[in-house]
Each structure stands twice: as C-alpha cells, then as structure tokens.
Design a protein around this motif. Structure first.
Motif, PDB file in Angstrom:
ATOM      1  N   GLU A 327     -23.369 -17.505 -15.186  1.00 41.15           N
ATOM      2  CA  GLU A 327     -24.055 -18.100 -14.034  1.00 41.15           C
ATOM      3  C   GLU A 327     -25.320 -17.314 -13.738  1.00 41.15           C
ATOM      4  OE1 GLU A 327     -22.908 -19.440  -9.442  1.00 41.15           O
ATOM      5  OE2 GLU A 327     -21.385 -18.764 -10.857  1.00 41.15           O
ATOM      6  N   ASP A 328     -26.402 -18.003 -13.386  1.00 44.60           N
ATOM      7  CA  ASP A 328     -27.645 -17.268 -13.130  1.00 44.60           C
ATOM      8  C   ASP A 328     -27.568 -16.545 -11.790  1.00 44.60           C
ATOM      9  OD1 ASP A 328     -28.971 -18.842 -10.942  1.00 44.60           O
ATOM     10  OD2 ASP A 328     -28.987 -20.417 -12.437  1.00 44.60           O
ATOM     11  N   LEU A 329     -28.360 -15.484 -11.713  1.00 40.19           N
ATOM     12  CA  LEU A 329     -28.324 -14.593 -10.545  1.00 40.19           C
ATOM     13  C   LEU A 329     -28.715 -15.320  -9.265  1.00 40.19           C
ATOM     14  CD1 LEU A 329     -27.864 -11.676  -9.593  1.00 40.19           C
ATOM     15  CD2 LEU A 329     -30.276 -11.212 -10.082  1.00 40.19           C
ATOM     16  N   ALA A 330     -29.607 -16.293  -9.367  1.00 43.44           N
ATOM     17  CA  ALA A 330     -30.027 -17.050  -8.181  1.00 43.44           C
ATOM     18  C   ALA A 330     -28.835 -17.763  -7.550  1.00 43.44           C
ATOM     19  CB  ALA A 330     -31.111 -18.054  -8.560  1.00 43.44           C
ATOM     20  N   SER A 331     -28.021 -18.407  -8.389  1.00 40.43           N
ATOM     21  CA  SER A 331     -26.844 -19.120  -7.898  1.00 40.43           C
ATOM     22  C   SER A 331     -25.821 -18.161  -7.310  1.00 40.43           C
ATOM     23  CB  SER A 331     -26.220 -19.929  -9.036  1.00 40.43           C
ATOM     24  OG  SER A 331     -25.016 -20.538  -8.621  1.00 40.43           O
ATOM     25  N   VAL A 332     -25.619 -17.034  -7.991  1.00 39.84           N
ATOM     26  CA  VAL A 332     -24.652 -16.039  -7.523  1.00 39.84           C
ATOM     27  C   VAL A 332     -25.039 -15.510  -6.148  1.00 39.84           C
ATOM     28  CG1 VAL A 332     -23.748 -13.716  -7.934  1.00 39.84           C
ATOM     29  CG2 VAL A 332     -23.886 -15.363  -9.819  1.00 39.84           C
ATOM     30  N   MET A 333     -26.314 -15.174  -5.974  1.00 41.62           N
ATOM     31  CA  MET A 333     -26.742 -14.563  -4.713  1.00 41.62           C
ATOM     32  C   MET A 333     -26.743 -15.577  -3.571  1.00 41.62           C
ATOM     33  SD  MET A 333     -26.826 -11.527  -5.581  1.00 41.62           S
ATOM     34  CE  MET A 333     -27.294 -10.829  -3.983  1.00 41.62           C
ATOM     35  N   LYS A 334     -26.866 -16.870  -3.876  1.00 39.05           N
ATOM     36  CA  LYS A 334     -26.729 -17.871  -2.815  1.00 39.05           C
ATOM     37  C   LYS A 334     -25.304 -17.875  -2.273  1.00 39.05           C
ATOM     38  CE  LYS A 334     -30.413 -21.172  -3.883  1.00 39.05           C
ATOM     39  NZ  LYS A 334     -30.744 -22.558  -4.319  1.00 39.05           N
ATOM     40  N   LYS A 335     -24.339 -17.710  -3.170  1.00 39.39           N
ATOM     41  CA  LYS A 335     -22.946 -17.643  -2.739  1.00 39.39           C
ATOM     42  C   LYS A 335     -22.709 -16.388  -1.899  1.00 39.39           C
ATOM     43  CE  LYS A 335     -21.216 -20.243  -6.722  1.00 39.39           C
ATOM     44  NZ  LYS A 335     -20.408 -20.208  -7.965  1.00 39.39           N
ATOM     45  N   VAL A 336     -23.334 -15.300  -2.315  1.00 38.56           N
ATOM     46  CA  VAL A 336     -23.223 -14.048  -1.549  1.00 38.56           C
ATOM     47  C   VAL A 336     -23.832 -14.234  -0.169  1.00 38.56           C
ATOM     48  CG1 VAL A 336     -24.033 -11.654  -1.425  1.00 38.56           C
ATOM     49  CG2 VAL A 336     -23.157 -12.562  -3.589  1.00 38.56           C
ATOM     50  N   GLU A 337     -24.981 -14.879  -0.089  1.00 39.74           N
ATOM     51  CA  GLU A 337     -25.635 -15.139   1.202  1.00 39.74           C
ATOM     52  C   GLU A 337     -24.713 -15.891   2.153  1.00 39.74           C
ATOM     53  OE1 GLU A 337     -30.436 -15.609   1.241  1.00 39.74           O
ATOM     54  OE2 GLU A 337     -29.295 -17.269   0.397  1.00 39.74           O
ATOM     55  N   ARG A 338     -24.112 -16.941   1.648  1.00 35.61           N
ATOM     56  CA  ARG A 338     -23.303 -17.795   2.522  1.00 35.61           C
ATOM     57  C   ARG A 338     -22.022 -17.115   2.973  1.00 35.61           C
ATOM     58  NH1 ARG A 338     -24.129 -22.077  -1.977  1.00 35.61           N
ATOM     59  NH2 ARG A 338     -26.181 -22.940  -1.451  1.00 35.61           N
ATOM     60  N   TRP A 339     -21.374 -16.414   2.048  1.00 33.91           N
ATOM     61  CA  TRP A 339     -20.063 -15.852   2.377  1.00 33.91           C
ATOM     62  C   TRP A 339     -20.173 -14.589   3.222  1.00 33.91           C
ATOM     63  CZ3 TRP A 339     -15.680 -17.402   3.453  1.00 33.91           C
ATOM     64  CH2 TRP A 339     -14.531 -16.600   3.404  1.00 33.91           C
ATOM     65  N   TYR A 340     -21.208 -13.792   2.991  1.00 29.97           N
ATOM     66  CA  TYR A 340     -21.342 -12.533   3.725  1.00 29.97           C
ATOM     67  C   TYR A 340     -22.377 -12.603   4.852  1.00 29.97           C
ATOM     68  CZ  TYR A 340     -18.433 -10.488   0.108  1.00 29.97           C
ATOM     69  OH  TYR A 340     -17.378 -10.205  -0.734  1.00 29.97           O
ATOM     70  N   ASP A 341     -22.964 -13.788   5.054  1.00 26.63           N
ATOM     71  CA  ASP A 341     -23.940 -13.990   6.130  1.00 26.63           C
ATOM     72  C   ASP A 341     -25.059 -12.953   6.040  1.00 26.63           C
ATOM     73  OD1 ASP A 341     -25.240 -14.903   8.358  1.00 26.63           O
ATOM     74  OD2 ASP A 341     -23.899 -13.932   9.795  1.00 26.63           O
ATOM     75  N   VAL A 342     -25.715 -12.910   4.879  1.00 25.41           N
ATOM     76  CA  VAL A 342     -26.840 -11.999   4.663  1.00 25.41           C
ATOM     77  C   VAL A 342     -28.039 -12.798   4.175  1.00 25.41           C
ATOM     78  CG1 VAL A 342     -25.389  -9.997   4.154  1.00 25.41           C
ATOM     79  CG2 VAL A 342     -26.112 -11.502   2.283  1.00 25.41           C
ATOM     80  N   ASP A 343     -29.206 -12.160   4.203  1.00 21.54           N
ATOM     81  CA  ASP A 343     -30.429 -12.766   3.677  1.00 21.54           C
ATOM     82  C   ASP A 343     -30.821 -12.020   2.406  1.00 21.54           C
ATOM     83  OD1 ASP A 343     -30.830 -14.667   5.792  1.00 21.54           O
ATOM     84  OD2 ASP A 343     -31.424 -12.990   7.069  1.00 21.54           O
ATOM     85  N   VAL A 344     -30.915 -12.741   1.302  1.00 26.23           N
ATOM     86  CA  VAL A 344     -31.220 -12.135   0.005  1.00 26.23           C
ATOM     87  C   VAL A 344     -32.673 -12.391  -0.357  1.00 26.23           C
ATOM     88  CG1 VAL A 344     -30.703 -12.148  -2.463  1.00 26.23           C
ATOM     89  CG2 VAL A 344     -28.851 -12.381  -0.795  1.00 26.23           C
ATOM     90  N   VAL A 345     -33.374 -11.330  -0.759  1.00 25.98           N
ATOM     91  CA  VAL A 345     -34.754 -11.453  -1.259  1.00 25.98           C
ATOM     92  C   VAL A 345     -34.820 -10.799  -2.633  1.00 25.98           C
ATOM     93  CG1 VAL A 345     -35.806 -11.531   1.023  1.00 25.98           C
ATOM     94  CG2 VAL A 345     -35.455  -9.325  -0.080  1.00 25.98           C
ATOM     95  N   PHE A 346     -35.704 -11.311  -3.481  1.00 29.58           N
ATOM     96  CA  PHE A 346     -35.869 -10.784  -4.826  1.00 29.58           C
ATOM     97  C   PHE A 346     -37.224 -10.091  -4.937  1.00 29.58           C
ATOM     98  CE2 PHE A 346     -32.912 -14.327  -5.169  1.00 29.58           C
ATOM     99  CZ  PHE A 346     -31.899 -13.764  -5.910  1.00 29.58           C
ATOM    100  N   GLN A 347     -37.214  -8.900  -5.508  1.00 32.07           N
ATOM    101  CA  GLN A 347     -38.433  -8.108  -5.655  1.00 32.07           C
ATOM    102  C   GLN A 347     -38.655  -7.807  -7.137  1.00 32.07           C
ATOM    103  OE1 GLN A 347     -38.914  -4.773  -2.866  1.00 32.07           O
ATOM    104  NE2 GLN A 347     -39.546  -3.495  -4.587  1.00 32.07           N
TER     105      GLN A 347
END
Length: 392
Positions: A327-347
């Motif tokens: 699974e690509d990292l973008a999809s994975v981090m969206k799941k992390v955002e929703r479940w842990y109520d965080v905001d993910v940014v990529f640098q």
C-alpha cells in the motif's frame, strides 16, 4: 554553584572519569545554552596547554589534506609547512576535544530527541467507540456519553446502548409519523461505532464517517446515505431492497454482508462483498458482485471496474487491525490521520511512490504504527502535538 561545577564536570568527562549522572548533568548544562562561555574557556585552556602529537602524515600529505578539507583556494604547493603544522595542532585538539564532545553531544541530542518523540507519540492514543446522533429535529446526542440501557428520545424513537457499546435504534411508530424523518450518526476522527438500524441491519462505522437514514423504513426501499467507510450486515427483506447511496454511486442489496469505503478525499470508492450478492451502479455502468469481489469507482474518471478482493485487508479495520499490503504511504497515512485524529504533512517525500506492508493492532498508540512504518518506508516521522511530519 553550577558556574563552579561546570569545569569539574567537563574535566571528568574529558578524562573519561565521569559517572553516568555526571555525563547527563554536563549535557543538560550544555544543552541549556547558558554555559557557552564556560565551554569556550575550557576548550581554550586545553588548546594553550595541548601537547602536540606527531602527525601520522608527511608534510606533503598534510598540505593536500588541509587543502581538501578546508577548501583552500591557494594551490597546495604555495602553502607554508609551518602553517600546516600549526593547523595540524589545532586539528589535533579538535580531535581530542570537539570530536569527543561533539559525538557524545550528538548522541545525547539524538537520545533526547528520540525520547521526546516517544513521549509525544505515547500521548496520541488509538481511536475509541464514540459518535454523535443528530436527530431530525436538530437534537444532538453524544452516544459515547449515554449510559447502558434504553431511553426514549423523540416521539416513537427508542435507543438502547448495550454493554459492548452497540447502539440499537428502534421505532415505535404505529401511525408512520416518523417515516420521513432523517437522522444522522457521525463518527469523528479517532472514533468508530456500531449501530443497529430500525430494520435490524447492523452497521459498523469507521472513523470520520457519517450515515444518514430514515426514522423508519416504511417505503418499498430501505435507503441510507454513507460518507466514509462502513461495514453492513443487512437484514433480509425479500420485497424491500436495501440501498446505500455514496457520492456518484449506489449499492443495492437484498440481504448480505459487505464493506464500502467512500471517503470524499479518496480517489476511489471501493465496495467489497463478503456474503450474498450486491449490485453497484455509477452514472455510466452497473456491476453484479459475488463474494470475494469488489467494485472500484474512480471518482475523477467516473470509471467503474471489478476486481478480486483481499478481504483480510479490507476488513482489518473492523477486526481491530491495520494491515498494509503493498500500500502506498499516502493511503497509509490517511488511515493514521483518521484513526489517531492527527494532521499529517509530507516534507520532501512523495508518498505515492513509497510502498509498504505490515500489521499492527489499532488498539496501540500511534508510536506502534510509526515503528512499523519508518524502517520499511525509509522515512522519519516527527510529532509535534497532533501534527505528524513525514520526511526523509
């Protein structure tokens, strides 16, 4: 007191006689930034009293090394050997003091950073059973605050909260007064919930999802509207099909088990069938699914296609897990955002080009997920409050 103690701690450390407590005390003083002058004095003293060591290189080698390392513009053959010898002495001091202090201080900073990140990650716990019910009259009920047992809300509507957190929604409406009323159950980021609709259909809502449904299913069709992700176990009614409306799609069933992933910020909507039979329809096409198959709707191109499903991965969220398979990292981090109520940014990271796999329980803190993702994806993750930065 600390002004007098600093030179002692420095000497103990320099001569490798400091205890673990003294090393930590010294590093804390240096890290505070209030002892820069004292540190400079200690280095200057050691420079003035430094006993020169024999260089392991010839004079010509010294010239070449110094010319390369210091990026000196003057040709090496024009450099004076005496100057090189003096500089070699200074480099020897750097090797004995700065290198020693630098490496240890770097290690200490790294240790402190990692400890700080572990602490920040430990403060971000997993999602829980929480949602809110918005009744047709505008009344808002926080479901996770309800006590177990039954209670009547508005005319004819009764909800029962079970010991395991399930919400059972019943309509006692003999005259059909609530047939046209629309209610909404919403889960926030960091929440999930299970609800039983008036017809007996069980629905599990994933994080950041909403389900709109009628106060009573009195029409020829039972219709609900979904945004986000939900798993359905539809109660069978031969003459009353069950319809799930999502953006640009309709899923029609009679009685079956299936999962729909239809988040507005995703490129695709995926309907996965586990049991029974469903029909998925877009504006231009319709597909009949059998168990183990899924339909994938590309929302940008309005293309609907059928694929074989990996049901283990699809149902991982409902079963309390994260399962990532290529699974690509973008999809994975969206799941992390929703479940842990965080905001993910990529640098400086293109998340679409990074693929990864792994498994971790959704009951763990975010730190457990990070420990899985970082080494596999070859990235670093920094946490500041509820901001998660993904970088190289």
């Amino acid at each position: 007191m600390q002004e007098e103690r600093f030179p002692y701690l420095f000497e103990q450390y320099y001569h490798k006689k400091a205890s673990a407590a003294e090393v930590e005390e010294l590093m804390n003083l240096i890290h505070s930034g209030g002892f820069d002058q004292k540190l400079q004095e200690q280095i200057d003293w050691h420079y003035k009293n430094f006993k020169p060591v024999q260089s392991p290189f010839s004079s010509i080698q010294e010239d070449r090394i110094l010319h390369t390392v210091l990026n000196v513009k003057t040709p090496a053959k024009q450099m004076k050997i005496a100057g090189a010898k003096k500089l070699w002495t200074r480099l020897s001091i750097a090797a004995s003091i700065v290198l020693c202090m630098g490496i240890s201080f770097y290690a200490y900073q790294t240790y402190s950073y990692k400890k700080g990140q572990e602490l920040a990650a430990s403060l971000i716990g997993p999602g829980t059973h929480k949602a809110r019910l918005v009744l047709s009259n505008g009344q808002v009920i926080l479901l996770d605050t309800l006590k177990n047992g039954s209670q009547t809300l508005e005319a004819g509507i009764q909800i029962t909260k079970t010991k395991d957190g399930q919400l059972i929604y019943k309509i006692n409406d003999q005259q059909g007064r609530n047939a046209s009323l629309i209610n909404t159950i919403e889960t926030p980021r960091g929440g999930q919930y299970q609800v039983q609709l008036p017809d007996g259909t069980a629905v599990w809502l994933n994080a950041a999802s909403s389900l709109k449904y009628s106060g009573a299913f009195k029409d020829k069709k039972r219709e609900v509207t979904l945004s986000g992700e939900a798993y359905f176990e539809v109660a069978h009614r031969a003459n009353q099909p069950f319809l799930v409306h999502t953006q640009n799609q309709v899923v029609e069933v009679l009685g079956t088990h299936f999962n729909i992933n239809a988040y507005p910020d995703e490129e695709t909507q995926v309907t996965t069938l586990l049991q029974g039979m469903v029909k998925t329809s877009s504006k231009s096409k319709a597909l009949i699914l059998k168990p183990g198959q899924q339909s994938v709707l590309n929302q940008k191109r309005a293309e609907l296609k059928m694929e074989e499903a990996d049901t283990e991965t699809v149902m991982a969220w409902k079963n309390g897990d994260f399962i990532f398979k290529d699974e690509d990292l973008a999809s994975v981090m969206k799941k992390v955002e929703r479940w842990y109520d965080v905001d993910v940014v990529f640098q400086d990271v293109d998340p679409k080009t990074i693929k990864l796999g792994g498994w971790v329980s959704r009951s763990k803190n975010i730190s457990a997920v990070i420990k899985i993702i970082e080494p596999i994806a070859g990235i670093q993750i920094k946490i500041e409050g509820r901001r998660v930065t993904v970088m190289k």
